[in-house]
Design a protein around this motif. Structure first.
Motif, PDB file in Angstrom:
ATOM      1  N   ALA A  75       0.822  -1.219   0.000  1.00 47.25           N
ATOM      2  CA  ALA A  75       0.000   0.000   0.000  1.00 47.25           C
ATOM      3  C   ALA A  75       0.859   1.274   0.000  1.00 47.25           C
ATOM      4  O   ALA A  75       0.434   2.295  -0.522  1.00 47.25           O
ATOM      5  N   ARG A 132      -3.816  -4.047  -3.782  1.00 43.22           N
ATOM      6  CA  ARG A 132      -2.880  -3.567  -2.753  1.00 43.22           C
ATOM      7  C   ARG A 132      -2.990  -4.437  -1.512  1.00 43.22           C
ATOM      8  O   ARG A 132      -4.081  -4.878  -1.162  1.00 43.22           O
ATOM      9  N   LYS A 181      -1.683  -4.567   2.790  1.00 43.59           N
ATOM     10  CA  LYS A 181      -1.290  -3.647   3.854  1.00 43.59           C
ATOM     11  C   LYS A 181       0.226  -3.553   3.956  1.00 43.59           C
ATOM     12  O   LYS A 181       0.936  -4.555   3.825  1.00 43.59           O
ATOM     13  N   ARG A 197      -4.529 -12.126   0.097  1.00 45.10           N
ATOM     14  CA  ARG A 197      -4.859 -11.728  -1.278  1.00 45.10           C
ATOM     15  C   ARG A 197      -4.404 -12.778  -2.303  1.00 45.10           C
ATOM     16  O   ARG A 197      -5.092 -13.027  -3.297  1.00 45.10           O
ATOM     17  N   PRO A 224      -1.382  14.547   0.039  1.00 51.13           N
ATOM     18  CA  PRO A 224      -1.628  13.119  -0.153  1.00 51.13           C
ATOM     19  C   PRO A 224      -0.381  12.299  -0.514  1.00 51.13           C
ATOM     20  O   PRO A 224      -0.526  11.157  -0.898  1.00 51.13           O
ATOM     21  N   ASN A 237      -1.165   6.971   5.089  1.00 52.31           N
ATOM     22  CA  ASN A 237      -2.092   7.195   6.215  1.00 52.31           C
ATOM     23  C   ASN A 237      -2.300   8.665   6.554  1.00 52.31           C
ATOM     24  O   ASN A 237      -2.648   9.007   7.676  1.00 52.31           O
ATOM     25  N   LEU A 239      -6.665   8.322  -1.395  1.00 53.59           N
ATOM     26  CA  LEU A 239      -5.826   7.352  -0.693  1.00 53.59           C
ATOM     27  C   LEU A 239      -6.620   6.689   0.437  1.00 53.59           C
ATOM     28  O   LEU A 239      -6.565   5.465   0.622  1.00 53.59           O
ATOM     29  N   MET A 297      -8.891   4.088  -0.936  1.00 58.27           N
ATOM     30  CA  MET A 297      -8.199   2.828  -1.236  1.00 58.27           C
ATOM     31  C   MET A 297      -7.889   2.057   0.051  1.00 58.27           C
ATOM     32  O   MET A 297      -7.965   0.825   0.081  1.00 58.27           O
ATOM     33  N   ASP A 298      -7.547   2.788   1.120  1.00 59.27           N
ATOM     34  CA  ASP A 298      -7.272   2.114   2.396  1.00 59.27           C
ATOM     35  C   ASP A 298      -8.552   1.494   2.964  1.00 59.27           C
ATOM     36  O   ASP A 298      -8.526   0.404   3.529  1.00 59.27           O
ATOM     37  N   MET A 335      -9.251  -1.691   1.248  1.00 58.94           N
ATOM     38  CA  MET A 335      -8.396  -2.767   1.742  1.00 58.94           C
ATOM     39  C   MET A 335      -8.983  -3.389   3.010  1.00 58.94           C
ATOM     40  O   MET A 335      -8.965  -4.608   3.184  1.00 58.94           O
TER      41      MET A 335
END
Lengths: 409, 113
Positions: free
Chosen positions: A134, A153, A155, A165, A357, A361, B71, B74-75, B78
């Motif tokens: 990610a 993606r 983690k 996955r 961005p 996180n 973003l 997308m998280d 997941m």
């Protein structure tokens, strides 16, 4: 709708950044003095944000090699290797990098970005599966946009997330390619590569590791995380760059796959851009010799990492999870990060500011990159300045708790 | 999914969606995962990004009506992938705009397992 309307959100964020009086994304280095110092805004500034991990940009032997190459072969190649042919130096560089890794094949690219972009987007196609961390670099994300493969993606640094996955793919047809990075560029943390490789083996997935920030820094001979984790033979493709430890520009990919060379006529970022100029190739070849001949540079780098990381941690700064040539300092929000960055620059220290961005996180960071050529005095000075600013801005407590800091390495 | 419905606004949102839900569809869904469950889980992830008092409903356009960035979307995807044991490829995510579409994608993928 105007052409630029879609960037309205970004423009607003960028305005916030610029109203601090300096634009962290358009800094002018009026004169670069050495790997660790430049003149910025008329004053001598300590550089702790330029990825110059071994300080080789001013290595006399690398500089001489570049100058000699210019005299012998001119300033540029004026075209791609497909159209204009390869210079002997291109071929020699590829042979030397392949030999460095003990791999059969190497392809050299004009930038590291183009290496990731071209290799990843071409290795997988329609019906294949590309699995990426990610927190992957933009060059990997951009490769995802260019491939017809299905991209998923997992983690960050989480082998079990990758495994679930791969498991879900079941017996679906198509190749699986997993993309990892040796050291992640924002927080300086390393991938748990051995665990990842075990998962990939279990599910028959190919492994590509980007060693952009770990070349030179990790491994007994500086080959990166693949070497330090002892999985060099299990990595099908290793990508790297010449623009960090090797002090120039360019990228490469090495592999043992017998059909690897077909990529020379399929990877568009290799075929349709001018090849590296002779001077760059010559300085990179020499830099690689220096990396091999002077392992003490790696030790100096890690000693400096320990000085900076432990020094900042002792003052109460919240840092990335482990020692690394990149030291990411967490700050509570974007505006504070920008203000902190500006105060650092005013105090004569250049680091990077990383804000959403562009960060994982949504964190806001001051991103510091350590150089083997930093002196202990330079780093102590930086810790002192950062501590002062951190206290003024209320990021750390004015009376630091004494605590023992144990490095992860 | 043990901490479902911890926040009050969430509960309100979930109730609102239940009222609007297509019951016939819900009954046909396999493996005990109802559309309501999926939408409730999506809303739980989206609650922090609610813009003002406007409730999050099936028609909510995720990237436009909420304060979430690409973003974070997308998280969230997941997390949802792991909650419902499906993988949603990035090109599929790019085509999803509303909460309803996201829920339907998850349910479709579950049905195909």
């Amino acid at each position: 709708m105007g052409l630029f309307d879609r960037h309205a959100g970004l423009l607003e964020a960028y305005r916030d950044v610029r109203t601090t009086g300096a634009d962290p994304f358009q800094i002018r280095m009026e004169r670069v003095l050495s790997p660790t110092e430049a003149i910025i805004n008329g004053r001598k500034t300590l550089l702790v944000g330029t990825n110059n991990y071994f300080g080789l940009t001013f290595d006399p032997s690398c500089m001489e090699a570049a100058i000699e190459a210019i005299r012998a072969e001119g300033t540029g190649t004026t075209g791609s290797r497909i159209a204009n042919g390869s210079y002997s130096e291109h071929v020699l560089l590829e042979e030397e990098i392949a030999a460095f890794y003990g791999m059969k094949h190497c392809m050299v690219f004009t930038t590291g970005y183009q290496a990731n972009l071209g290799i990843i987007s071409t290795l997988v196609g329609q019906g294949d599966h590309l699995l990426i961390d990610a927190d992957s670099h933009a060059s990997i994300y951009d490769a995802c946009k260019m491939t017809q493969a299905e991209v998923v993606r997992f983690k960050h640094n989480d082998p079990s997330s990758l495994e679930s996955r791969l498991r879900r793919l079941g017996d679906k047809p198509g190749n699986r390619l997993v993309v990892l990075e040796g050291i992640y560029s924002m927080l300086g943390d390393s991938a748990p590569l051995r665990e990842f490789v075990d998962v990939c083996k279990k599910y028959g997935a190919y492994v590509l590791v980007d060693e952009a920030h770990s070349l030179g820094a990790l491994g007994e001979t500086g080959r990166g995380l693949c070497e330090s984790a002892g999985v060099l033979d299990d990595c099908h493709f290793i990508v790297g760059t010449f623009s960090k430890t090797l002090g120039a520009i360019g990228g490469y990919c090495v592999s043992n796959d017998p059909d690897f060379d077909i990529l020379r006529v399929t990877v568009r970022s290799y075929m349709f851009t001018a090849s590296l100029p002779p001077s760059i190739v010559a300085s990179v070849r020499q830099a690689l010799r220096v990396v091999k001949a002077r392992p003490e540079l790696r030790k100096q780098l890690w000693d400096n990492v320990a000085t900076l990381y432990d020094g900042l941690a002792a003052q109460g700064f919240k840092l990335g999870p482990e020692h690394g040539p990149v030291v990411g300092v967490h700050l509570p929000d974007r505006m504070l990060a920008i203000g902190f960055w500006r105060a650092m620059l005013d105090a004569g220290i250049y680091v990077n500011v990383a804000v959403p961005p562009a960060t994982p996180n949504g964190v806001s960071l001051l991103r510091c990159s350590v150089c083997a050529a930093h002196t202990p005095e330079q780093l102590q000075h930086m810790i002192e300045i950062m501590t002062g600013i951190g206290r003024q801005l209320g990021v750390i407590s004015a009376t630091p708790k004494l605590r023992v800091v144990a490095g992860n390495r | 999914m043990s901490d479902l419905g911890t926040g009050e606004p969430l509960l309100r949102t979930a109730q609102l969606i239940v009222e609007n839900d297509d019951v016939a569809n819900t009954l046909e869904l396999p493996r005990l995962t109802s559309r309501v469950d999926v939408i409730r889980e999506i809303c739980r992830h989206l609650a922090p990004y609610q813009a003002g008092e406007r409730p999050i409903v099936g028609e909510t356009i995720i990237a436009k009506d909420l304060t979430i960035d690409s973003l974070a979307i997308m998280d969230m995807v997941m997390e949802l992938e792991d909650s419902f044991d499906v993988s949603i490829p990035m090109n599929v995510v790019a085509e999803i705009h509303t909460v309803d579409q996201l829920a339907d994608t998850i349910l479709d993928l579950r049905a195909k397992r």
